[in-house]
Design a protein around this motif. Structure first.
Motif, PDB file in Angstrom:
ATOM      1  N   PHE A  18      -3.116  -8.512   3.948  1.00  0.00           N
ATOM      2  CA  PHE A  18      -4.252  -7.663   3.667  1.00  0.00           C
ATOM      3  C   PHE A  18      -5.544  -8.458   3.784  1.00  0.00           C
ATOM      4  N   GLY A  19      -6.583  -7.774   4.201  1.00  0.00           N
ATOM      5  CA  GLY A  19      -7.890  -8.400   4.352  1.00  0.00           C
ATOM      6  C   GLY A  19      -8.642  -8.494   3.040  1.00  0.00           C
ATOM      7  N   ARG A  30      -7.782  -3.380  -0.637  1.00  0.00           N
ATOM      8  CA  ARG A  30      -7.578  -4.294   0.500  1.00  0.00           C
ATOM      9  C   ARG A  30      -6.764  -3.563   1.566  1.00  0.00           C
ATOM     10  N   PHE A  31      -7.218  -3.638   2.800  1.00  0.00           N
ATOM     11  CA  PHE A  31      -6.557  -2.953   3.901  1.00  0.00           C
ATOM     12  C   PHE A  31      -5.692  -3.919   4.700  1.00  0.00           C
ATOM     13  N   ALA A  32      -4.497  -3.463   5.070  1.00  0.00           N
ATOM     14  CA  ALA A  32      -3.614  -4.279   5.904  1.00  0.00           C
ATOM     15  C   ALA A  32      -4.296  -4.563   7.233  1.00  0.00           C
ATOM     16  N   ALA A  37      -1.543   0.189   6.092  1.00  0.00           N
ATOM     17  CA  ALA A  37      -1.473   0.438   4.651  1.00  0.00           C
ATOM     18  C   ALA A  37      -2.738  -0.083   3.987  1.00  0.00           C
ATOM     19  N   PHE A  38      -2.917   0.312   2.732  1.00  0.00           N
ATOM     20  CA  PHE A  38      -3.983  -0.291   1.925  1.00  0.00           C
ATOM     21  C   PHE A  38      -3.483  -0.464   0.499  1.00  0.00           C
ATOM     22  N   PHE A  85      -0.587   2.191  -0.567  1.00  0.00           N
ATOM     23  CA  PHE A  85      -0.525   3.500   0.083  1.00  0.00           C
ATOM     24  C   PHE A  85      -0.401   3.332   1.599  1.00  0.00           C
ATOM     25  N   GLN A  86       0.239   4.298   2.218  1.00  0.00           N
ATOM     26  CA  GLN A  86       0.212   4.370   3.673  1.00  0.00           C
ATOM     27  C   GLN A  86      -1.184   4.796   4.113  1.00  0.00           C
TER      28      GLN A  86
END
Length: 297
Positions: A18-19, A30-32, A37-38, A85-86
């Motif tokens: 994740f970023g 944080r987003f993948a 995903a996040f 979450f997706q």
């Protein structure tokens, strides 16, 4: 959906990497890096309660045919309270122009048309679960959301009396936070995200929250009070007492002294207003004065 107790869920579940975190007052997201995903970490007010509430509500909303992000994993551990979450595709609603605001209001009406259906077991409170023992009235549910210190403030009795008529409103399922960024548009499809504020109560709560956030955010972005699109906002159900409540709830969650900037007269005037247009103009004027007094958004 899997519940796990691992210390580093975004690594162990193979959902990352994740970023950097996007910071909000009550969460870190944080987003993948692959966009799949996040990860949402709940902070601030009752993080574990908000985690449980959002997970339960999202799963139930999906059964109702509302497009929501699927829960991939969730837990409460050394990393805090979190849910993965997706990711869902879509662009957040814009409110940068009159036509964009009109479109956003239309999406709000669409979401709430499906959401605010009569439910026999709905009782006032946070989340969507049925509550039977010790059920409170809708107006008491609203008052209970203030910090204890508010009960000694001069406007408390005025607001408490003004809110009592909402007890006659049907209790429905609420999203609780239908901001433009929580409605994602993908072609003709509408996705609804951020359900941690879900609750049961009068439908006017969802509509009042939409109005309050739109008025406040436009003012804080530099829109003059006289240019707030009141004509569009009057499409939504209105309650002067609930509008006064929402203004005070915002201030109660800011700096301790900010709520002292509004007077009993301010609250009485707003709560007693029977015309939506006049009430929204009064709200805009009050919020603009608070912004000038450096109250944080």
């Amino acid at each position: 959906m899997r519940n796990t107790k691992t210390a580093e869920p975004w690594i162990e579940q193979g959902l990352g990497p994740f970023g950097p975190a996007a910071l909000k007052p009550y969460s870190r997201t944080r987003f993948a890096t692959d966009g799949s995903a996040f990860l949402k970490i709940y902070v601030g007010i009752d993080p574990e309660g908000r985690r449980q509430r959002e997970v339960a509500t999202v799963e139930r909303a999906a059964l109702w045919g509302i497009s929501v992000p699927a829960v991939l994993a969730t837990g409460n551990d050394g990393a805090g309270s979190w849910t993965a979450f997706q990711a869902v595709d879509g662009t957040p609603c814009s409110v940068s122009t009159h036509s964009a605001i009109e479109e956003y209001i239309g999406y709000v009406v669409t979401v709430n048309r499906g959401l605010h259906r009569p439910v026999a077991d709905a009782t006032p409170g946070s989340g969507w679960e049925a509550r039977r023992a010790g059920v409170v009235s809708p107006h008491q549910f609203l008052l209970d959301q203030f910090s204890p210190r508010c009960r000694s403030l001069p406007w408390w009795a005025v607001l408490s009396e003004a809110l009592q008529p909402v007890d006659s409103h049907p209790v429905v399922r609420l999203h609780g936070d239908l901001k433009p960024e929580h409605l994602l548009i993908e072609s003709e499809r509408l996705h609804v995200v951020d359900w941690e504020a879900s609750a049961c109560g009068p439908a006017v709560l969802d509509y009042t929250d939409v109005v309050f956030h739109l008025v406040r955010d436009l003012l804080y972005e530099g829109t003059p009070p006289g240019r707030i699109p009141v004509d569009l906002l009057t499409r939504l159900p209105f309650s002067g007492p609930v509008l006064a409540w929402r203004l005070l709830l915002w201030l109660d969650r800011r700096r301790t002294h900010d709520i002292d900037l509004v007077t009993v007269h301010d609250i009485y005037r707003l709560a007693a207003e029977e015309q939506a247009a006049s009430a929204y103009r009064s709200l805009a004027q009050t919020v603009e004065l608070l912004r000038a007094a450096d109250v944080p958004r």
